[in-house]
Scaffold this motif. Structure first.
Motif, PDB file in Angstrom:
ATOM      1  N   LYS A 120     -57.292   9.940  31.515  1.00 25.64           N
ATOM      2  CA  LYS A 120     -55.835   9.198  31.463  1.00 25.64           C
ATOM      3  C   LYS A 120     -56.101   8.005  32.261  1.00 25.64           C
ATOM      4  O   LYS A 120     -55.581   7.010  31.761  1.00 25.64           O
ATOM      5  N   LYS A 121     -56.860   8.248  32.997  1.00 30.15           N
ATOM      6  CA  LYS A 121     -56.984   6.987  34.141  1.00 30.15           C
ATOM      7  C   LYS A 121     -58.223   6.287  33.949  1.00 30.15           C
ATOM      8  O   LYS A 121     -58.455   5.211  34.825  1.00 30.15           O
ATOM      9  N   LYS A 122     -58.863   6.623  32.975  1.00 25.60           N
ATOM     10  CA  LYS A 122     -60.015   5.855  32.584  1.00 25.60           C
ATOM     11  C   LYS A 122     -59.816   4.374  31.634  1.00 25.60           C
ATOM     12  O   LYS A 122     -58.802   4.526  30.833  1.00 25.60           O
ATOM     13  N   MET A 123     -60.352   3.352  32.040  1.00 23.66           N
ATOM     14  CA  MET A 123     -60.277   2.150  31.148  1.00 23.66           C
ATOM     15  C   MET A 123     -60.709   2.365  29.676  1.00 23.66           C
ATOM     16  O   MET A 123     -61.797   2.886  29.584  1.00 23.66           O
ATOM     17  N   GLY A 124     -60.236   1.550  28.934  1.00 23.46           N
ATOM     18  CA  GLY A 124     -60.742   1.623  27.597  1.00 23.46           C
ATOM     19  C   GLY A 124     -62.366   1.237  27.509  1.00 23.46           C
ATOM     20  O   GLY A 124     -63.021   1.788  26.805  1.00 23.46           O
ATOM     21  N   LYS A 125     -62.770   0.301  28.365  1.00 22.21           N
ATOM     22  CA  LYS A 125     -63.982   0.017  28.323  1.00 22.21           C
ATOM     23  C   LYS A 125     -64.860   0.785  28.962  1.00 22.21           C
ATOM     24  O   LYS A 125     -66.411   1.082  28.717  1.00 22.21           O
ATOM     25  N   GLU A 126     -64.351   1.794  29.599  1.00 24.57           N
ATOM     26  CA  GLU A 126     -65.278   3.007  30.377  1.00 24.57           C
ATOM     27  C   GLU A 126     -65.470   4.183  29.427  1.00 24.57           C
ATOM     28  O   GLU A 126     -66.337   5.095  29.750  1.00 24.57           O
ATOM     29  N   LEU A 127     -64.646   4.423  28.282  1.00 24.44           N
ATOM     30  CA  LEU A 127     -64.952   5.196  27.389  1.00 24.44           C
ATOM     31  C   LEU A 127     -65.964   5.188  26.409  1.00 24.44           C
ATOM     32  O   LEU A 127     -66.478   4.034  25.885  1.00 24.44           O
ATOM     33  N   SER A 128     -66.531   6.375  25.943  1.00 25.27           N
ATOM     34  CA  SER A 128     -67.544   6.422  24.843  1.00 25.27           C
ATOM     35  C   SER A 128     -67.081   6.062  23.699  1.00 25.27           C
ATOM     36  O   SER A 128     -65.632   6.117  23.578  1.00 25.27           O
ATOM     37  N   LYS A 129     -67.574   5.868  22.498  1.00 25.37           N
ATOM     38  CA  LYS A 129     -67.373   5.459  21.269  1.00 25.37           C
ATOM     39  C   LYS A 129     -66.336   6.517  20.710  1.00 25.37           C
ATOM     40  O   LYS A 129     -65.286   6.167  20.140  1.00 25.37           O
ATOM     41  N   GLY A 130     -66.835   7.834  21.116  1.00 27.15           N
ATOM     42  CA  GLY A 130     -66.011   8.985  20.511  1.00 27.15           C
ATOM     43  C   GLY A 130     -64.600   8.953  21.152  1.00 27.15           C
ATOM     44  O   GLY A 130     -63.774   9.174  20.477  1.00 27.15           O
ATOM     45  N   MET A 131     -64.508   8.839  22.489  1.00 31.39           N
ATOM     46  CA  MET A 131     -63.550   8.791  23.133  1.00 31.39           C
ATOM     47  C   MET A 131     -62.365   7.768  22.782  1.00 31.39           C
ATOM     48  O   MET A 131     -61.186   7.948  22.563  1.00 31.39           O
ATOM     49  N   GLN A 132     -63.177   6.634  22.412  1.00 31.73           N
ATOM     50  CA  GLN A 132     -62.304   5.512  22.170  1.00 31.73           C
ATOM     51  C   GLN A 132     -61.604   5.678  20.664  1.00 31.73           C
ATOM     52  O   GLN A 132     -60.481   5.497  20.464  1.00 31.73           O
ATOM     53  N   GLN A 133     -62.336   6.359  19.939  1.00 34.35           N
ATOM     54  CA  GLN A 133     -61.936   6.807  18.573  1.00 34.35           C
ATOM     55  C   GLN A 133     -60.529   7.737  18.681  1.00 34.35           C
ATOM     56  O   GLN A 133     -59.659   7.530  18.216  1.00 34.35           O
ATOM     57  N   LYS A 134     -60.768   8.745  19.593  1.00 40.65           N
ATOM     58  CA  LYS A 134     -59.741   9.678  19.905  1.00 40.65           C
ATOM     59  C   LYS A 134     -58.418   9.063  20.423  1.00 40.65           C
ATOM     60  O   LYS A 134     -57.424   9.599  19.983  1.00 40.65           O
ATOM     61  N   VAL A 135     -58.689   8.119  21.423  1.00 43.63           N
ATOM     62  CA  VAL A 135     -57.635   7.273  21.855  1.00 43.63           C
ATOM     63  C   VAL A 135     -56.752   6.681  20.716  1.00 43.63           C
ATOM     64  O   VAL A 135     -55.505   6.576  20.679  1.00 43.63           O
ATOM     65  N   SER A 136     -57.699   6.065  19.969  1.00 44.71           N
ATOM     66  CA  SER A 136     -57.044   5.158  18.659  1.00 44.71           C
ATOM     67  C   SER A 136     -56.197   6.086  17.862  1.00 44.71           C
ATOM     68  O   SER A 136     -55.238   5.919  17.428  1.00 44.71           O
ATOM     69  N   ILE A 137     -56.717   7.485  17.550  1.00 46.88           N
ATOM     70  CA  ILE A 137     -55.980   8.427  16.846  1.00 46.88           C
ATOM     71  C   ILE A 137     -54.821   8.624  17.592  1.00 46.88           C
ATOM     72  O   ILE A 137     -53.574   8.472  16.917  1.00 46.88           O
ATOM     73  N   CYS A 138     -54.834   8.981  18.851  1.00 44.32           N
ATOM     74  CA  CYS A 138     -53.454   9.129  19.675  1.00 44.32           C
ATOM     75  C   CYS A 138     -52.332   8.101  19.409  1.00 44.32           C
ATOM     76  O   CYS A 138     -51.337   8.398  19.352  1.00 44.32           O
ATOM     77  N   CYS A 139     -52.966   6.862  19.690  1.00 44.94           N
ATOM     78  CA  CYS A 139     -52.177   5.671  19.632  1.00 44.94           C
ATOM     79  C   CYS A 139     -51.252   5.413  18.197  1.00 44.94           C
ATOM     80  O   CYS A 139     -50.286   5.117  18.071  1.00 44.94           O
ATOM     81  N   ALA A 140     -52.282   5.879  17.303  1.00 49.42           N
ATOM     82  CA  ALA A 140     -51.501   5.629  15.861  1.00 49.42           C
ATOM     83  C   ALA A 140     -50.520   6.627  15.503  1.00 49.42           C
ATOM     84  O   ALA A 140     -49.806   6.442  14.770  1.00 49.42           O
ATOM     85  N   LEU A 141     -50.710   7.934  16.315  1.00 48.39           N
ATOM     86  CA  LEU A 141     -49.531   8.770  16.100  1.00 48.39           C
ATOM     87  C   LEU A 141     -48.260   9.142  17.029  1.00 48.39           C
ATOM     88  O   LEU A 141     -47.334   9.648  16.885  1.00 48.39           O
ATOM     89  N   VAL A 142     -48.372   8.256  18.125  1.00 50.70           N
ATOM     90  CA  VAL A 142     -47.491   8.216  19.051  1.00 50.70           C
ATOM     91  C   VAL A 142     -45.948   8.008  18.638  1.00 50.70           C
ATOM     92  O   VAL A 142     -44.905   8.759  18.791  1.00 50.70           O
ATOM     93  N   HIS A 143     -45.939   6.985  17.490  1.00 51.50           N
ATOM     94  CA  HIS A 143     -44.521   6.980  16.845  1.00 51.50           C
ATOM     95  C   HIS A 143     -44.092   7.799  15.610  1.00 51.50           C
ATOM     96  O   HIS A 143     -43.263   7.338  14.850  1.00 51.50           O
ATOM     97  N   ASN A 144     -44.901   8.675  15.686  1.00 53.91           N
ATOM     98  CA  ASN A 144     -44.684   9.806  14.759  1.00 53.91           C
ATOM     99  C   ASN A 144     -44.594   9.148  13.194  1.00 53.91           C
ATOM    100  O   ASN A 144     -43.400   9.165  12.608  1.00 53.91           O
TER     101      ASN A 144
END
Lengths: 234, 531
Positions: A120-144
């Protein structure tokens, strides 16, 4: 429900999408299959209102560029577009606030599910590509969203995340949501899909429904027949 | 490998023939600048002050050396692409040969710096009385200073790649040399003048002349040694010339020997640098233009987090958070501070050296400098990059609201900057407070104008490529500012208005232009083309 009607997109002299039309019903998972350069990402971006095009695209019966359509649309881009200096939790919070979502717990649930709770406290640029993709998925689903568009979602994900994502497709389908997945990785597609459109040179070369009919050609047979052989036969 | 590299360059040039045209224009402009610069100096001073010219050349070269050496020390092994890593680093080539590849990017930067130096030849001639040969010596000398300085810095970076402590030690020695030089120069000045007041009495030109032509400056690493050659020629002193030539030849031979006889191990950091470059390229391909300054900076999360904003205003607060996290000082863009310091230094030089005839002349010079630099800061700021990501277009809010929210995020910085600019104008132009406040209002309007021009250019001319895009948006910005100044000058000259009225009329016209651009920009957010 997602409706694409006679969509044509040109980049100068290059015809990226040539009069495309297809429909994905509520509770259906649609697949856009095709080799690199077939025009999958172009139609995905057009559906998300990120490109200008000729034709009409509707999200649950309303124009895809209307605010109403944007509220119902979730988009996972091919390459995660995270903010370098924002943490994972802040990404979720930003999207929640931008989409005016009151439920504060949804972000935590999504992060938990995709094993991002400890990041949670990691910055976007500190994440691996796979992690970034997971965050991207989570962001797209936040608003249901009721229509979710995935552009090459499996690229860069680890096996657990791929398994989780496939499970997510099934759940979204069970919840009656419309899902469109663009991919060129045919071996990652399992039984969760309902309709597959195989694209070549900006056109839909073939459409196959997943009816479980053993007499029909399998999806990969059809894909290779089209991409390596004769599209008209399909 | 060399022929493959040359083939690549040839193919690149065939794809972008305009690069050749730009290069030819730049060379012609350089020659023209040196020519006009040399004439400006000759006219402004009948009796040549050789000590000042030589001193100024030395001081400029020392500053250049400090810059390139620290650049080499920090970025020595950075500058490789993934293609370089795959084909060169993994190929059958020595690390020394491969290091030459990395220097090509820095050489471009050095070329650009020399070009900027040439463009400033008129100012340099006016300030220091440079003649044609002085300018040529300055440029040629700095070519050696840059190449040798960067090569030395890059060598230490590559050689001590495995030890952060050793790199820190080199940095400390480098700082100590500079501190020693400053200390020795001050001691020399004090010895010559006898008191601080007398040193002040020398003025900036006098200090530069004394410090730059002193013994410590002559023996300052690389810069002093190189300029010893021209010092000897200028003073007809063969001893200096010969010593200078011997030291420069020995320096070049020494650097070559260092590279040829040392085992360098820098591949790990080269790969890390290549990864960053690849990420940026890939992100750009996906429409995400990464803020490179933020990628390289060491940014910490801190206690502050996103707690405000709803709907479109979430963009504003997110930008506030990112700005405060990325900035060294509150929310202020570090580049903006550097540019203000440059403006202050420039204004100080104009003022103390009496280059312009009057405070009004200083005012115009400082204003022009501020406007030029602000076009760069606000034309390509982080806020603009928001429009290269999908979220701004996908969030279900009206385009005008989202646009205003993003622009609002830059307002604190713009207001701070405008106040600073107003203060500088007030100080250097010897104006009234009302004039200073009006100038601040005008700069705020111009900053907004530059930001909108940046946004419009990014959306309309993205396919032009980075260099052309930056050039185009900067010149469009300048054009619009000139356009806003036309009615202001009419009011000032014809109606004999005050300076405050000139600034306020220019601000009003800039505000009208901002309004017009806002309408177009809103349309671009609505009808997006995020290729």
């Amino acid at each position: 429900m997602l409706t694409v009607n006679n969509v044509t997109k040109k980049y100068k002299n290059f015809l990226a999408n040539d009069n495309l039309s297809f429909k994905i019903e509520d509770g259906e998972v649609g697949i856009l299959l095709g080799p690199n350069g077939a025009g999958k990402s172009t139609i995905i971006k057009s559906i998300n209102g990120l490109l200008r095009y000729n034709g009409t695209i509707e999200i649950n019966g309303v124009d895809n560029r209307s605010l109403e359509a944007k509220r119902q649309l979730g988009y996972i881009p091919e390459i995660p577009a995270l903010y370098d200096t924002l943490t994972v939790a802040e990404h979720m919070e930003f999207i929640r606030r931008a989409y005016k979502i009151e439920d504060v717990d949804i972000a935590d649930k999504l992060l938990e599910r995709f094993e991002l709770a400890d990041k949670k406290k990691k910055m976007g640029k500190e994440l691996s590509k796979g992690m970034q993709q997971k965050v991207s998925i989570c962001c797209a689903l936040v608003h249901n969203p009721s229509v979710v568009i995935f552009d090459e979602p499996m690229v860069g994900l680890d096996p657990h995340a791929i398994k989780e994502l496939k499970q997510l497709f099934r759940e979204l389908k069970a919840e009656g949501k419309t899902v469109l997945i663009s991919t060129h990785m045919i071996d990652t597609i399992e039984d969760y899909w309902d309709v597959a459109h195989i694209m070549m040179h900006g056109k839909i070369a073939a459409t196959k429904h997943n009816r479980g009919d053993e007499d029909e050609k399998s999806l990969d047979e059809l894909f290779f027949e089209i991409t390596e052989g004769t599209p008209e036969e399909a | 490998m060399l022929s493959a590299t040359l083939y690549r360059i040839r193919k690149d040039l065939a794809k972008k023939p305009w690069v050749i045209v730009v290069a030819i224009l730049a060379i012609l402009m350089t020659v023209f600048m040196i020519w006009t610069g040399a004439h400006a100096g000759a006219d402004s001073e009948k009796v040549r002050n050789l000590e000042l010219s030589i001193g100024a050349i030395n001081v400029i070269s020392i500053i250049v050396f400090d810059f390139v050496f620290s650049s080499g020390l920090t970025n020595g092994a950075v500058g490789f692409t993934y293609a370089d890593v795959n084909f060169h680093l993994a190929g059958p080539f020595t690390p020394k040969f491969n290091l030459i590849l990395a220097s090509s990017g820095i050489m471009k930067m050095c070329g650009l710096f020399l070009w900027v130096l040439c463009c400033q030849s008129t100012s340099l001639s006016l300030m220091f009385g440079f003649r044609t040969w002085d300018l040529i010596a300055l440029i040629l000398g700095n070519v050696i200073v840059m190449c040798a300085g960067y090569a030395l810095g890059a060598f230490f970076c590559a050689y001590f790649n495995d030890s952060e402590e050793k790199i820190t030690l080199v940095k400390r020695i480098f700082t100590a040399v500079n501190v020693l030089f400053v200390g020795a120069s001050f001691a020399l000045l004090y010895k010559r003048c006898g008191s601080i007041g007398a040193i002040r009495g020398l003025g900036l030109k006098g200090i530069i002349a004394t410090v730059g032509s002193s013994v410590p400056a002559k023996f300052f690493p690389v810069a002093g040694w190189t300029n010893l050659v021209y010092t000897g020629i200028a003073y007809n002193n063969m001893v200096y010339t010969v010593i200078g030539i011997v030291i420069v030849v020995a320096l070049i031979a020494g650097i070559l020997a260092l590279y040829l006889n040392t085992d360098l191990d820098y591949y790990e950091s080269a790969m890390a640098g290549a990864q960053k470059l690849a990420d940026m390229k890939e992100a750009k391909r996906a429409g995400v233009d990464t803020d490179t300054s933020k990628i390289n900076a060491k940014i910490k999360v801190g206690k502050e987090t996103l707690k405000k904003g709803w709907g479109a205003s979430a963009f504003t607060y997110r930008h506030f958070l990112e700005n405060s996290r990325g900035a060294k000082l509150f929310f202020i863009n570090p580049l903006g501070i550097i540019y203000r310091i440059i403006t202050f230094g420039y204004g100080l030089m104009m003022d103390k050296m009496s280059i312009m005839d009057s405070p009004k002349g200083n005012l115009v010079a400082v204003m022009v400098m501020m406007i030029m630099l602000n076009a760069v800061v606000y034309g390509g700021g982080k806020t603009i990059l928001e429009f290269n990501r999908p979220y701004i277009f996908m969030v279900p809010e009206k385009a005008s609201k989202k646009l205003m929210a993003c622009i609002a995020a830059s307002l604190p910085e713009m207001i701070f900057d405008a106040i600073l600019c107003g203060g500088l104008v007030f100080y250097f132009g010897h104006l009234t407070i009302l004039d200073g406040v009006s100038a601040a209002v005008m700069m705020l309007a111009f900053n907004l104008l530059f930001q909108l021009v940046g946004l419009m250019s990014l959306r309309i001319f993205q396919s032009l490529g980075r260099v052309l895009l930056i050039t185009l948006r900067t010149f469009i910005g300048y054009g619009l500012v000139l356009f806003a100044f036309v009615p202001a000058i009419i009011v000032f000259a014809v109606l004999e208005g005050s300076l405050a009225s000139l600034f306020l009329v220019a601000a009003a016209f800039a505000a009208v232009l901002v309004g017009v651009l806002m309408i177009f920009a809103k349309d671009l957010v609505d009808k997006v083309e995020l290729a």
